[in-house]
Design a protein around this motif. Structure first.
Motif, short mmCIF file in Angstrom:
data_model
loop_
_atom_site.label_atom_id
_atom_site.label_comp_id
_atom_site.label_asym_id
_atom_site.label_seq_id
_atom_site.Cartn_x
_atom_site.Cartn_y
_atom_site.Cartn_z
N ALA A 193 0.94 -1.16 0.01
CA ALA A 193 0.04 0.03 -0.26
C ALA A 193 0.77 1.27 0.17
O ALA A 193 0.63 2.35 -0.91
CB ALA A 193 -0.80 0.02 1.09
N LEU A 239 2.56 5.50 -8.41
CA LEU A 239 1.81 5.92 -9.40
C LEU A 239 2.67 6.70 -10.71
O LEU A 239 3.66 7.47 -10.14
CB LEU A 239 0.83 6.89 -8.66
CG LEU A 239 -0.25 6.28 -7.81
CD1 LEU A 239 -0.92 7.30 -7.30
CD2 LEU A 239 -0.93 5.23 -8.57
N ARG A 240 1.97 6.41 -11.89
CA ARG A 240 2.87 7.14 -12.88
C ARG A 240 2.02 8.39 -12.73
O ARG A 240 1.00 8.82 -12.84
CB ARG A 240 2.37 6.23 -14.12
CG ARG A 240 3.31 6.74 -15.06
CD ARG A 240 3.21 5.86 -16.17
NE ARG A 240 1.98 5.81 -16.78
CZ ARG A 240 1.76 5.48 -18.00
NH1 ARG A 240 2.60 5.32 -18.91
NH2 ARG A 240 0.43 5.30 -18.60
N VAL A 241 3.30 9.50 -12.99
CA VAL A 241 2.69 10.97 -12.76
C VAL A 241 2.84 11.64 -13.89
O VAL A 241 1.85 12.07 -14.54
CB VAL A 241 3.73 11.51 -11.71
CG1 VAL A 241 3.41 13.11 -11.62
CG2 VAL A 241 3.61 10.94 -10.21
N LEU A 242 4.00 11.59 -14.59
CA LEU A 242 4.30 12.02 -16.13
C LEU A 242 4.55 11.48 -16.95
O LEU A 242 5.58 10.24 -16.52
CB LEU A 242 5.32 12.99 -15.58
CG LEU A 242 4.96 14.50 -14.65
CD1 LEU A 242 6.25 14.97 -14.38
CD2 LEU A 242 4.02 15.52 -15.34
N THR A 243 3.92 11.51 -18.00
CA THR A 243 4.48 10.76 -19.29
C THR A 243 5.64 11.68 -20.14
O THR A 243 4.70 12.52 -20.44
CB THR A 243 3.33 10.30 -19.99
OG1 THR A 243 2.39 9.40 -19.10
CG2 THR A 243 3.79 9.26 -21.15
N LEU A 271 -5.47 1.35 6.63
CA LEU A 271 -5.66 0.25 5.51
C LEU A 271 -6.74 1.08 4.61
O LEU A 271 -6.52 1.23 3.17
CB LEU A 271 -6.09 -0.86 6.04
CG LEU A 271 -4.85 -1.78 6.32
CD1 LEU A 271 -5.43 -3.21 6.80
CD2 LEU A 271 -3.90 -1.99 5.19
N ALA A 326 -5.16 3.87 2.71
CA ALA A 326 -4.28 3.13 1.66
C ALA A 326 -5.07 2.65 0.41
O ALA A 326 -4.75 2.98 -0.68
CB ALA A 326 -3.34 2.16 2.15
N PHE A 327 -6.03 2.14 0.55
CA PHE A 327 -6.78 1.50 -0.54
C PHE A 327 -7.93 2.37 -1.09
O PHE A 327 -8.51 2.07 -2.21
CB PHE A 327 -7.29 0.34 -0.11
CG PHE A 327 -6.26 -0.85 0.11
CD1 PHE A 327 -5.71 -1.37 -0.96
CD2 PHE A 327 -5.85 -1.26 1.29
CE1 PHE A 327 -4.61 -2.20 -0.56
CE2 PHE A 327 -5.00 -2.16 1.65
CZ PHE A 327 -4.28 -2.58 0.55
N GLU A 387 -0.02 12.80 -15.82
CA GLU A 387 -1.14 11.64 -16.04
C GLU A 387 -2.15 11.69 -14.81
O GLU A 387 -3.14 11.15 -14.97
CB GLU A 387 -0.09 10.29 -16.02
CG GLU A 387 0.54 10.12 -17.23
CD GLU A 387 -0.49 9.67 -18.15
OE1 GLU A 387 -1.26 8.56 -18.04
OE2 GLU A 387 -0.63 10.05 -19.60
N ASN A 388 -1.57 12.09 -13.60
CA ASN A 388 -2.21 11.35 -12.43
C ASN A 388 -2.71 12.78 -11.58
O ASN A 388 -1.83 13.12 -10.86
CB ASN A 388 -1.11 10.54 -11.71
CG ASN A 388 -2.20 9.86 -10.71
OD1 ASN A 388 -2.48 10.40 -9.65
ND2 ASN A 388 -1.77 8.35 -10.60
N TRP A 396 -2.17 12.30 -7.54
CA TRP A 396 -0.72 12.57 -7.06
C TRP A 396 -0.72 13.98 -6.96
O TRP A 396 0.00 14.74 -6.08
CB TRP A 396 0.40 11.99 -8.05
CG TRP A 396 1.48 11.96 -7.61
CD1 TRP A 396 2.00 11.36 -6.58
CD2 TRP A 396 2.42 13.14 -7.68
NE1 TRP A 396 3.35 11.80 -6.28
CE2 TRP A 396 3.60 13.05 -6.93
CE3 TRP A 396 2.43 14.37 -8.41
CZ2 TRP A 396 4.64 13.91 -6.98
CZ3 TRP A 396 3.55 15.18 -8.50
CH2 TRP A 396 4.57 14.91 -7.88
N HIS A 426 0.67 16.42 -3.90
CA HIS A 426 1.86 16.64 -3.89
C HIS A 426 2.35 17.95 -5.05
O HIS A 426 3.51 18.18 -5.23
CB HIS A 426 2.81 15.53 -4.47
CG HIS A 426 2.47 14.33 -3.64
ND1 HIS A 426 3.42 14.16 -2.46
CD2 HIS A 426 1.76 13.28 -3.79
CE1 HIS A 426 2.98 12.97 -1.96
NE2 HIS A 426 2.13 12.58 -2.76
#
Lengths: 246, 127
Positions: free
Chosen positions: A17, A24-28, B34, B37-38, B62-63, B66, B70
């Motif tokens: 976890a 995680l993929r952040v930037l391509t 948990l 986390a999930f 992409e994310n 995140w 961040h």
């Protein structure tokens, strides 16, 4: 299930976890070097040449260009006005008479910058390419640099100001010191500083910026071959703003 | 072989009590951790434009999840790169503004709900 097995499974799940959050993929990226910007060429050393013979009396084009490019505050109050570049009248005795001359003054981007030496938080520092710059994110507003600068090129934001002519670029808020940064944001992107561009557009091209480490650069050539002076050279600050016809 | 001088083991009932108390402390904590986390965080109120972030640039963000947690570290890193080292790329606060034009809809909602007051906008234009 044995206790040992249970603990193993629990630890494994927790680790998975924790990793998942950061994996995680952040930037391509098609090219990761474009992410934070291009690496500037190493070994550059920016300097400026001011040709006072070409500089026009009473002209303020470079001053205005600087103000509108860098959002430099102007309150109309000489006690707190901020000037990254300014014109002062210099008087000197030639023979029996007094000559007066307008001289452009700006941050001299010294090789041994006293402002950077005194800064307690390294907000003022000399960049790898020789530009002396204030990182306003770090500046605590102690004004040591203003006291240290022998050229009085440093100013303090005693107040917030409302004008914001160039909204693509940051202004400064109350409580930080500032000075000319040779338009580092433009130089980094391959453009000339606002004052140089304005002076060239007007015609006289009294200002020029160039790489002093590049022997082929016009500014470096002029510094090497022509009669140029620097301000207060005796102090050992080794400024990188050269004057011709001072 | 038990040592005759060793203290007697606690009674079975007491061991059970300790186990129950420990479980009462550990299980809720573990459940919370948990669950966090999930779970995929749902913050539906942030402004989301069409298309992917930074499409057409050398990289694509992409994310969003995140970035949500961040982005300040990311922006601070970009800031250090630009201000301290002169590495300026396409990514700036101005670039964010192109797709997310409203600070009230994009920045302030989260900052307000978490009672954060970042001082970016005193100097950087973001209407």
């Amino acid at each position: 299930m044995e206790r040992r097995e249970f603990l193993k499974a629990a630890a494994g799940t927790a680790a998975a976890a924790a990793c998942g959050v950061y994996a995680l993929r952040v930037l391509t990226a098609k090219g990761m070097e474009g992410l934070g910007g291009e690496e500037p060429p190493a070994g550059r050393r920016w300097g400026m040449l001011v040709d006072l013979a070409k500089c026009r009396e009473g002209c303020t084009v470079c001053l205005d260009a600087c103000r509108s490019e860098n959002n430099v505050a102007f309150f109309g109050d000489p006690r707190i006005d901020i000037h990254w570049i300014r014109k002062v009248a210099v008087r000197k005795q030639v023979g029996g008479r007094t000559e007066e001359k307008e001289v452009l003054l700006l941050c001299n981007h010294c090789d041994e910058p006293p402002c950077a030496q005194v800064c307690p938080v390294q907000a003022t520092y000399k960049r790898h390419d020789g530009i002396v710059i204030v990182d306003q994110h770090r500046c605590i507003g102690c004004r040591y640099c203003m006291i240290a600068c022998p050229y009085s090129a440093r100013y303090f934001n005693f107040r917030d100001h409302e004008d914001w002519p160039n909204r693509e670029h940051a202004r400064r808020s109350h409580g930080v010191a500032e000075s000319c940064n040779l338009c580092a944001h433009r130089l980094d992107r391959g453009r000339k500083p606002a004052c140089v561009e304005a002076c060239e557009a007007l015609g006289p091209a009294a200002l020029a910026v160039g790489d002093l480490n590049d022997p082929g650069d016009p500014v470096a050539k002029a510094v090497a071959t022509r009669s140029v002076k620097r301000l207060k050279e005796d102090l050992g600050t080794r400024p990188k703003v050269y004057y011709e016809g001072l | 072989m038990s040592d005759p001088d060793a203290p007697p083991r606690p009674a079975r009932g007491r061991r059970l009590l300790v186990a129950v108390l420990a479980a009462a402390v550990v299980l809720p904590l573990a459940a919370t951790v948990l669950a966090h986390a999930f779970s995929t965080p749902e913050i539906p109120f942030l402004e989301r434009p069409e298309g992917r972030c930074l499409e057409g640039t050398p990289f694509v963000l992409e994310n969003a999840a995140w970035m949500r947690f961040h982005h300040w570290e990311f922006l601070r890193w970009l800031r250090e790169e630009a201000v301290r080292y002169g590495r300026r790329g396409v990514l700036t606060l101005n670039k964010c503004r192109e797709c997310h034009p409203s600070r009230a809809a994009f920045c302030d909602r989260c900052h307000d709900s978490t009672s954060l007051t970042p001082d970016c906008f005193g100097c950087h234009y973001y209407p």
